[in-house]
Design a protein around this motif. Structure first.
Motif, PDB file in Angstrom:
ATOM      1  N   TYR A 109       0.840  -1.209   0.000  1.00 16.56           N
ATOM      2  CA  TYR A 109       0.000   0.000   0.000  1.00 16.56           C
ATOM      3  C   TYR A 109       0.870   1.253   0.000  1.00 16.56           C
ATOM      4  O   TYR A 109       0.576   2.229  -0.688  1.00 16.56           O
ATOM      5  N   VAL A 112       2.332   1.846  -3.579  1.00 17.58           N
ATOM      6  CA  VAL A 112       1.355   2.422  -4.513  1.00 17.58           C
ATOM      7  C   VAL A 112       1.021   3.860  -4.111  1.00 17.58           C
ATOM      8  O   VAL A 112       0.867   4.739  -4.966  1.00 17.58           O
ATOM      9  N   GLY A 113       0.926   4.110  -2.807  1.00 16.30           N
ATOM     10  CA  GLY A 113       0.644   5.468  -2.347  1.00 16.30           C
ATOM     11  C   GLY A 113       1.731   6.445  -2.762  1.00 16.30           C
ATOM     12  O   GLY A 113       1.438   7.581  -3.177  1.00 16.30           O
ATOM     13  N   TYR A 116       1.366   7.615  -6.327  1.00 19.44           N
ATOM     14  CA  TYR A 116       0.380   8.680  -6.506  1.00 19.44           C
ATOM     15  C   TYR A 116       0.908  10.021  -5.988  1.00 19.44           C
ATOM     16  O   TYR A 116       0.578  11.069  -6.541  1.00 19.44           O
ATOM     17  N   LEU A 168     -10.427   5.347 -11.811  1.00 18.80           N
ATOM     18  CA  LEU A 168     -10.648   5.713 -10.409  1.00 18.80           C
ATOM     19  C   LEU A 168     -12.138   5.917 -10.129  1.00 18.80           C
ATOM     20  O   LEU A 168     -12.621   5.582  -9.041  1.00 18.80           O
ATOM     21  N   ILE A 185      -9.184   9.765  -3.185  1.00 22.28           N
ATOM     22  CA  ILE A 185      -9.374   9.456  -4.607  1.00 22.28           C
ATOM     23  C   ILE A 185     -10.197  10.540  -5.281  1.00 22.28           C
ATOM     24  O   ILE A 185      -9.882  10.974  -6.401  1.00 22.28           O
ATOM     25  N   VAL A 380       0.760   1.932 -13.158  1.00 27.81           N
ATOM     26  CA  VAL A 380      -0.003   2.542 -12.064  1.00 27.81           C
ATOM     27  C   VAL A 380      -1.401   1.933 -11.953  1.00 27.81           C
ATOM     28  O   VAL A 380      -1.826   1.527 -10.863  1.00 27.81           O
ATOM     29  N   ILE A 381      -2.119   1.862 -13.060  1.00 29.71           N
ATOM     30  CA  ILE A 381      -3.499   1.350 -13.018  1.00 29.71           C
ATOM     31  C   ILE A 381      -3.543  -0.126 -12.615  1.00 29.71           C
ATOM     32  O   ILE A 381      -4.336  -0.495 -11.729  1.00 29.71           O
ATOM     33  N   THR A 384      -2.749  -0.400  -8.869  1.00 25.45           N
ATOM     34  CA  THR A 384      -3.864   0.132  -8.077  1.00 25.45           C
ATOM     35  C   THR A 384      -4.998  -0.878  -8.029  1.00 25.45           C
ATOM     36  O   THR A 384      -5.588  -1.131  -6.974  1.00 25.45           O
ATOM     37  N   ASN A 385      -5.292  -1.460  -9.174  1.00 23.91           N
ATOM     38  CA  ASN A 385      -6.327  -2.493  -9.262  1.00 23.91           C
ATOM     39  C   ASN A 385      -5.993  -3.673  -8.354  1.00 23.91           C
ATOM     40  O   ASN A 385      -6.849  -4.200  -7.628  1.00 23.91           O
ATOM     41  N   VAL A 387      -4.022  -3.686  -5.655  1.00 22.34           N
ATOM     42  CA  VAL A 387      -4.107  -3.311  -4.242  1.00 22.34           C
ATOM     43  C   VAL A 387      -5.549  -3.229  -3.779  1.00 22.34           C
ATOM     44  O   VAL A 387      -5.905  -3.718  -2.693  1.00 22.34           O
ATOM     45  N   LEU A 388      -6.415  -2.613  -4.577  1.00 21.37           N
ATOM     46  CA  LEU A 388      -7.810  -2.461  -4.178  1.00 21.37           C
ATOM     47  C   LEU A 388      -8.516  -3.799  -4.091  1.00 21.37           C
ATOM     48  O   LEU A 388      -9.412  -3.997  -3.259  1.00 21.37           O
TER      49      LEU A 388
END
Length: 390
Positions: A109, A112-113, A116, A168, A185, A380-381, A384-385, A387-388
């Motif tokens: 996390y 990825v943070g 961003y 997002l 977000i 990035v995408i 993020t996918n 991690v979520l």
């Protein structure tokens, strides 16, 4: 996660910062990327071999060999292409590390943070750069090139954001998350959308609107999606009456954007205008690239004139429709690039369908083989996918 993995992740964050920012950081990023790959094999030889030397990476290396053989063994251009396209194989390597049983979720996390935060930093740099002159970013990639300016690319940032933001939007609906994460977000979406409008790239604005709309219907049956696009086409004409007012508030100095919107309004009201203005010139450039490809279909004009941008332009590569331009440059060997994209669609961390669809659409309107755009879509995408979902 082992200390070696932490070192590699930290190194790649610095590398990402340099590559994404470009300008004066570019050469540092190139060097750091080489070190990162070397350390990957040193620290994790099994995972590195599986990622970098897998059969899915073969199209990339075949493409690079083609460039070396047809470019008189000048390695500068092949190296730049490897750097642009490397996020796909790097992502596969990182997923092997993140998938290890000892992985620390908080470390993932955090990683990825930080990505961003880096993007947000360059958003601020970009906005400051264009604040007094909305055309400044356009000049940076055309008449007033300056290799020292580091703002996330001249058009890489706004076009990358128009692919990220729809994802997002979908993530807010698709994944469970805390209130504070939702607020973060939403804040990122707002500032990213502001940059897209402020930067005056008409195509990016239209793709942003289309992508957000598509993010709400992409899971529906194709009949429902078709109905949505019919409604969008019907509503877009009155939208072009409202959009200029909204844009005038956010971006009062953008006469270019107003001209482009007026041009599109004329095309929508009378199809005879389709060959006029900027849109018509883009069609002409795409046709120019197609003609160039047909004149040299096997290996394109790149091996003949070299891979310098201006040499390719003079040879008939329009440089505005990527999916046709690559065939004009490389002939049928351009299939290697498409094969590489298809082969490296990660199963563990796939590119979200919304972003991938808009990426393909954007490729028919603009160049997309740019560092920032590839980093957005294929690093990035997907992360993020991933991690979520976790």
């Amino acid at each position: 996660m082992s200390s070696s993995a932490h070192i590699l992740n930290l190194l790649y964050l610095i590398t990402f910062f340099c590559l994404f920012g470009a300008g004066m950081y570019s050469m540092i990023g190139y060097g750091l990327l080489s070190v990162y790959i070397l350390l990957s094999f040193l620290f994790f030889p099994k995972e590195a071999t599986k990622a970098y030397l897998s059969k899915n990476a073969i199209p990339l290396y075949l493409y690079l060999i083609f460039l070396c053989l047809t470019g008189n063994f000048n390695f500068t251009y092949p190296a730049s292409q490897f750097i642009i396209l490397s996020p796909l194989v790097i992502l596969n390597f990182q997923l092997l590390l993140f998938g290890k049983s000892t992985v620390n979720k908080k470390a993932l996390y955090f990683y990825v943070g930080i990505l961003y935060i880096i993007i947000l930093y360059f958003i601020i740099q970009y906005l400051q750069f264009i604040w007094n002159d909305v055309m400044a970013a356009r000049y940076l990639i055309s008449v007033e090139k300056d290799e020292t300016v580091s703002i996330g690319g001249g058009f890489g940032m706004p076009y990358g954001l128009c692919l990220l933001i729809p994802f997002l939007f979908r993530a807010l609906k698709e994944y469970k998350m805390t209130y504070y994460m939702k607020m973060l977000i939403i804040g990122f979406i707002l500032i990213g959308s502001f940059l897209i409008i402020r930067s005056s790239f008409t195509t990016a604005i239209i793709l942003l609107l289309a992508g957000i709309g598509y993010s709400f219907v992409y899971k529906y049956r194709w009949q429902t999606q078709l109905l949505f696009f019919i409604c969008f086409a019907i509503l877009i004409l009155p939208l072009f009456e409202i959009i200029p007012f909204i844009i005038s508030v956010i971006n009062p100095d953008s006469y270019v954007l107003e001209n482009r919107i007026e041009e599109m309004r004329m095309i929508l009201s009378d199809s005879d205008n389709v060959t006029e203005g900027d849109f018509g010139s883009r069609l002409g450039l795409a046709a120019k690239s197609l003609t160039t490809f047909l004149s040299s279909p096997l290996y394109g004009v790149g091996p003949i004139v070299g891979y310098d941008f201006y040499a390719l332009w003079k040879a008939g590569v329009g440089s505005h429709c990527e999916w046709i331009d690559i065939f004009a440059r490389y002939g049928l060997f351009a299939v290697l690039i498409i094969w590489y994209f298809i082969a490296n669609r990660s199963v563990k961390a796939p590119v979200h369908r919304v972003s991938l669809t808009m990426f393909v659409v954007l490729g028919f309107l603009n160049p997309v083989l740019e560092t920032q755009i590839i980093l957005f879509v294929f690093h990035v995408i997907p992360l993020t996918n991933y991690v979520l979902k976790k």
